[in-house]
Motif scaffolding. Structure first.
Motif, PDB file in Angstrom:
ATOM      1  N   LEU A 138       0.846  -1.188   0.000  1.00  0.00           N
ATOM      2  CA  LEU A 138       0.000   0.000   0.000  1.00  0.00           C
ATOM      3  C   LEU A 138       0.882   1.238   0.000  1.00  0.00           C
ATOM      4  O   LEU A 138       1.782   1.371   0.820  1.00  0.00           O
ATOM      5  N   GLY A 139       0.624   2.123  -0.953  1.00  0.00           N
ATOM      6  CA  GLY A 139       1.357   3.370  -1.039  1.00  0.00           C
ATOM      7  C   GLY A 139       0.504   4.555  -0.650  1.00  0.00           C
ATOM      8  O   GLY A 139      -0.737   4.504  -0.688  1.00  0.00           O
ATOM      9  N   VAL A 140       1.183   5.644  -0.287  1.00  0.00           N
ATOM     10  CA  VAL A 140       0.518   6.878   0.111  1.00  0.00           C
ATOM     11  C   VAL A 140       0.558   7.852  -1.059  1.00  0.00           C
ATOM     12  O   VAL A 140       1.619   8.313  -1.477  1.00  0.00           O
ATOM     13  N   GLY A 141      -0.610   8.150  -1.600  1.00  0.00           N
ATOM     14  CA  GLY A 141      -0.699   9.106  -2.697  1.00  0.00           C
ATOM     15  C   GLY A 141      -0.632  10.530  -2.173  1.00  0.00           C
ATOM     16  O   GLY A 141      -1.335  10.887  -1.221  1.00  0.00           O
ATOM     17  N   CYS A 142       0.202  11.334  -2.809  1.00  0.00           N
ATOM     18  CA  CYS A 142       0.393  12.725  -2.377  1.00  0.00           C
ATOM     19  C   CYS A 142      -0.130  13.697  -3.423  1.00  0.00           C
ATOM     20  O   CYS A 142       0.362  14.828  -3.532  1.00  0.00           O
ATOM     21  N   GLY A 143      -1.152  13.240  -4.186  1.00  0.00           N
ATOM     22  CA  GLY A 143      -1.655  14.084  -5.257  1.00  0.00           C
ATOM     23  C   GLY A 143      -3.147  14.034  -5.457  1.00  0.00           C
ATOM     24  O   GLY A 143      -3.623  14.190  -6.582  1.00  0.00           O
ATOM     25  N   SER A 144      -3.912  13.825  -4.393  1.00  0.00           N
ATOM     26  CA  SER A 144      -5.371  13.795  -4.545  1.00  0.00           C
ATOM     27  C   SER A 144      -5.868  15.142  -5.047  1.00  0.00           C
ATOM     28  O   SER A 144      -5.534  16.189  -4.497  1.00  0.00           O
ATOM     29  N   HIS A 145      -6.650  15.088  -6.121  1.00  0.00           N
ATOM     30  CA  HIS A 145      -7.152  16.304  -6.760  1.00  0.00           C
ATOM     31  C   HIS A 145      -6.000  17.264  -7.032  1.00  0.00           C
ATOM     32  O   HIS A 145      -6.003  18.412  -6.608  1.00  0.00           O
ATOM     33  N   SER A 146      -4.989  16.724  -7.717  1.00  0.00           N
ATOM     34  CA  SER A 146      -3.776  17.472  -8.105  1.00  0.00           C
ATOM     35  C   SER A 146      -2.973  17.954  -6.898  1.00  0.00           C
ATOM     36  O   SER A 146      -2.243  18.944  -6.986  1.00  0.00           O
ATOM     37  N   GLY A 147      -3.074  17.241  -5.795  1.00  0.00           N
ATOM     38  CA  GLY A 147      -2.308  17.577  -4.602  1.00  0.00           C
ATOM     39  C   GLY A 147      -2.991  18.555  -3.682  1.00  0.00           C
ATOM     40  O   GLY A 147      -2.495  18.823  -2.573  1.00  0.00           O
ATOM     41  N   LEU A 202       0.964  13.008   8.800  1.00  0.00           N
ATOM     42  CA  LEU A 202       0.350  11.945   8.002  1.00  0.00           C
ATOM     43  C   LEU A 202       1.417  10.998   7.437  1.00  0.00           C
ATOM     44  O   LEU A 202       1.289   9.770   7.547  1.00  0.00           O
ATOM     45  N   ILE A 203       2.464  11.554   6.850  1.00  0.00           N
ATOM     46  CA  ILE A 203       3.513  10.728   6.246  1.00  0.00           C
ATOM     47  C   ILE A 203       4.248   9.923   7.310  1.00  0.00           C
ATOM     48  O   ILE A 203       4.547   8.727   7.112  1.00  0.00           O
ATOM     49  N   ARG A 204       4.506  10.520   8.434  1.00  0.00           N
ATOM     50  CA  ARG A 204       5.229   9.803   9.484  1.00  0.00           C
ATOM     51  C   ARG A 204       4.346   8.743  10.146  1.00  0.00           C
ATOM     52  O   ARG A 204       4.844   7.690  10.549  1.00  0.00           O
ATOM     53  N   TYR A 205       3.058   9.011  10.231  1.00  0.00           N
ATOM     54  CA  TYR A 205       2.150   7.975  10.731  1.00  0.00           C
ATOM     55  C   TYR A 205       2.139   6.790   9.776  1.00  0.00           C
ATOM     56  O   TYR A 205       2.199   5.628  10.201  1.00  0.00           O
ATOM     57  N   ALA A 206       2.060   7.081   8.467  1.00  0.00           N
ATOM     58  CA  ALA A 206       2.090   6.007   7.472  1.00  0.00           C
ATOM     59  C   ALA A 206       3.390   5.213   7.590  1.00  0.00           C
ATOM     60  O   ALA A 206       3.375   3.971   7.530  1.00  0.00           O
ATOM     61  N   TYR A 207       4.484   5.905   7.761  1.00  0.00           N
ATOM     62  CA  TYR A 207       5.786   5.234   7.899  1.00  0.00           C
ATOM     63  C   TYR A 207       5.794   4.316   9.114  1.00  0.00           C
ATOM     64  O   TYR A 207       6.298   3.181   9.054  1.00  0.00           O
ATOM     65  N   ASP A 208       5.213   4.781  10.201  1.00  0.00           N
ATOM     66  CA  ASP A 208       5.154   3.957  11.414  1.00  0.00           C
ATOM     67  C   ASP A 208       4.311   2.706  11.204  1.00  0.00           C
ATOM     68  O   ASP A 208       4.501   1.700  11.904  1.00  0.00           O
ATOM     69  N   LEU A 224       4.187   1.783   5.774  1.00  0.00           N
ATOM     70  CA  LEU A 224       3.874   2.224   4.416  1.00  0.00           C
ATOM     71  C   LEU A 224       4.992   3.150   3.938  1.00  0.00           C
ATOM     72  O   LEU A 224       5.067   4.318   4.330  1.00  0.00           O
ATOM     73  N   THR A 225       5.846   2.631   3.103  1.00  0.00           N
ATOM     74  CA  THR A 225       7.058   3.345   2.697  1.00  0.00           C
ATOM     75  C   THR A 225       7.058   3.771   1.230  1.00  0.00           C
ATOM     76  O   THR A 225       8.033   4.350   0.763  1.00  0.00           O
ATOM     77  N   TYR A 226       5.997   3.459   0.511  1.00  0.00           N
ATOM     78  CA  TYR A 226       5.871   3.877  -0.884  1.00  0.00           C
ATOM     79  C   TYR A 226       5.130   5.205  -0.914  1.00  0.00           C
ATOM     80  O   TYR A 226       3.985   5.318  -0.480  1.00  0.00           O
ATOM     81  N   LEU A 227       5.798   6.240  -1.445  1.00  0.00           N
ATOM     82  CA  LEU A 227       5.215   7.570  -1.576  1.00  0.00           C
ATOM     83  C   LEU A 227       5.082   7.900  -3.055  1.00  0.00           C
ATOM     84  O   LEU A 227       6.041   7.781  -3.818  1.00  0.00           O
ATOM     85  N   ASP A 241       0.805  -5.473  -8.261  1.00  0.00           N
ATOM     86  CA  ASP A 241       1.850  -5.703  -7.271  1.00  0.00           C
ATOM     87  C   ASP A 241       1.580  -4.873  -6.026  1.00  0.00           C
ATOM     88  O   ASP A 241       1.788  -5.318  -4.899  1.00  0.00           O
ATOM     89  N   ALA A 242       1.142  -3.641  -6.240  1.00  0.00           N
ATOM     90  CA  ALA A 242       0.890  -2.695  -5.158  1.00  0.00           C
ATOM     91  C   ALA A 242      -0.241  -1.773  -5.577  1.00  0.00           C
ATOM     92  O   ALA A 242      -0.659  -1.773  -6.744  1.00  0.00           O
ATOM     93  N   VAL A 243      -0.729  -1.001  -4.620  1.00  0.00           N
ATOM     94  CA  VAL A 243      -1.766  -0.011  -4.904  1.00  0.00           C
ATOM     95  C   VAL A 243      -1.421   1.278  -4.178  1.00  0.00           C
ATOM     96  O   VAL A 243      -0.662   1.277  -3.207  1.00  0.00           O
ATOM     97  N   VAL A 244      -1.982   2.368  -4.654  1.00  0.00           N
ATOM     98  CA  VAL A 244      -1.758   3.660  -4.015  1.00  0.00           C
ATOM     99  C   VAL A 244      -3.100   4.334  -3.784  1.00  0.00           C
ATOM    100  O   VAL A 244      -3.980   4.317  -4.651  1.00  0.00           O
ATOM    101  N   ILE A 245      -3.245   4.912  -2.598  1.00  0.00           N
ATOM    102  CA  ILE A 245      -4.457   5.637  -2.220  1.00  0.00           C
ATOM    103  C   ILE A 245      -4.044   6.990  -1.652  1.00  0.00           C
ATOM    104  O   ILE A 245      -3.117   7.075  -0.845  1.00  0.00           O
ATOM    105  N   GLY A 246      -4.737   8.034  -2.066  1.00  0.00           N
ATOM    106  CA  GLY A 246      -4.482   9.361  -1.513  1.00  0.00           C
ATOM    107  C   GLY A 246      -5.209   9.526  -0.184  1.00  0.00           C
ATOM    108  O   GLY A 246      -6.434   9.404  -0.133  1.00  0.00           O
ATOM    109  N   PHE A 247      -4.445   9.796   0.861  1.00  0.00           N
ATOM    110  CA  PHE A 247      -5.016   9.930   2.204  1.00  0.00           C
ATOM    111  C   PHE A 247      -4.966  11.374   2.678  1.00  0.00           C
ATOM    112  O   PHE A 247      -4.075  12.140   2.297  1.00  0.00           O
ATOM    113  N   LYS A 248      -5.919  11.706   3.562  1.00  0.00           N
ATOM    114  CA  LYS A 248      -5.886  13.007   4.215  1.00  0.00           C
ATOM    115  C   LYS A 248      -5.965  12.902   5.723  1.00  0.00           C
ATOM    116  O   LYS A 248      -5.932  13.926   6.422  1.00  0.00           O
ATOM    117  N   SER A 249      -6.062  11.670   6.251  1.00  0.00           N
ATOM    118  CA  SER A 249      -6.150  11.504   7.700  1.00  0.00           C
ATOM    119  C   SER A 249      -5.596  10.147   8.100  1.00  0.00           C
ATOM    120  O   SER A 249      -5.548   9.207   7.299  1.00  0.00           O
TER     121      SER A 249
END
Length: 303
Positions: free
Chosen positions: A55-64, A78-84, A87-90, A276-284
């Motif tokens: 699972l990857g963290v998308g950093c471009g929802s609605h063009s970012g 958010l990014i550091r929570y994902a890392y914990d 989730l290391t794919y950005l 192989d993997a998927v990416v979702i844009g998160f805000k929380s």
């Protein structure tokens, strides 16, 4: 745009075809059996030899705009929570305007733990100079994956040959790890599936048919569940050719506001063996928790 009326009429037929013609095929059945157990597992990306979190963290929802609206402090958390959570794919892009945001968010964390993917839009005159700017903005000597972004024509390889040659050169110099493409039409996807140059395909995929590639040569054509099977057929060709496949638009570009729709889409992606993997844009952090829980539950039935 996602149309509930259309997708509900066609969803049963589309998913039944997947169950009979895709999930039971030797290719995808083997992939399903080999699936790891969690969203955080490091998985192989096609033939590339690289790994990334499932699972990857998308950093471009609605063009970012969604991520930038969090402010730097909120985005960093958010990014550091994902890392914990492992989730290391950005996933980012030039057009998302989040390169510098990622640089700040991962400051002090081990760079080698991350798989960073970005995208170069259009056909710039000097792609290697653009790539150097990307590295400066991201604060890294190398970028794991760089894609040519948002292709729609059936001959995008000719139109973007300058970019493709530059990325091949950068790969040889180990400035980037792999290169590939994000497609936004079915003709572009059909070409991508067959090109040896493509290491990684970023493919729009969900069983409801929201924001999928269509025959129209435009990035924002209306789609529905009838477009699911043509996309799946191209993914099968990609897999046969050893391409890495990452699923995007998994929750319909945020259109799936009902949890049941999100669960359906995530189960489909995890249990079909298509990606192989998927990416979702998160805000929380709550959205991260929900996605991780749903992916883990979907994978549990495969083991």
């Amino acid at each position: 745009m996602y149309s509930p009326e259309i997708s509900r009429r066609q969803f049963i037929a589309a998913t039944a075809a997947v169950a009979s013609g895709i999930a039971l095929s030797p290719l995808t059945a083997g992939a399903a059996r080999a699936a790891r157990k969690t969203a955080a597992d490091q998985v192989a990306l096609g033939r590339t030899g690289l790994k990334l979190s499932r699972l990857g963290v998308g950093c471009g929802s609605h063009s970012g705009n969604v991520q930038r609206a969090l402010g730097h402090d909120g985005f960093n958390r958010l990014i550091r929570y994902a890392y914990d959570q492992g989730l290391t794919y950005l996933d980012t892009a030039q057009s998302y305007q989040t390169h510098e945001w990622i640089r700040q968010a991962i400051q002090g964390l081990p760079r080698e733990k991350f798989f960073i993917q970005t995208k170069m839009g259009g056909n710039p005159e000097k792609p290697l100079e653009v790539l150097d700017r990307f590295r400066q903005e991201l604060g890294t000597d190398y970028i794991d994956s760089v894609l040519t972004h948002c292709t729609v024509t059936p001959d995008w390889d000719n139109e973007r040959r300058r970019v493709m040659d530059a990325l091949e050169e950068a790969k040889g110099k180990k400035i980037i790890g792999v290169h590939g493409v994000s497609c936004h039409s079915l003709p572009a996807l059909e070409l991508s599936a067959r090109l040896d140059w493509v290491d990684v395909n970023l493919v729009r995929l969900n069983p409801q048919g929201a924001h999928l590639d269509t025959p129209a040569l435009t990035w924002n054509a209306t789609s529905n569940a009838s477009h699911v099977l043509p996309v799946i057929e191209q993914i099968r060709i990609m897999r046969q050719n050893g391409h890495g496949v990452i699923g995007m638009k998994l929750i319909g570009d945020g259109d799936f506001t009902e949890a049941a729709d999100r669960r359906t889409a995530i189960r489909f992606a995890m249990q079909s063996g298509l990606t192989d993997a998927v990416v979702i844009g998160f805000k929380s952090t709550e959205e991260i928790d929900e996605a991780v829980k749903t992916i883990n539950a979907a994978l549990a039935v495969l083991t």
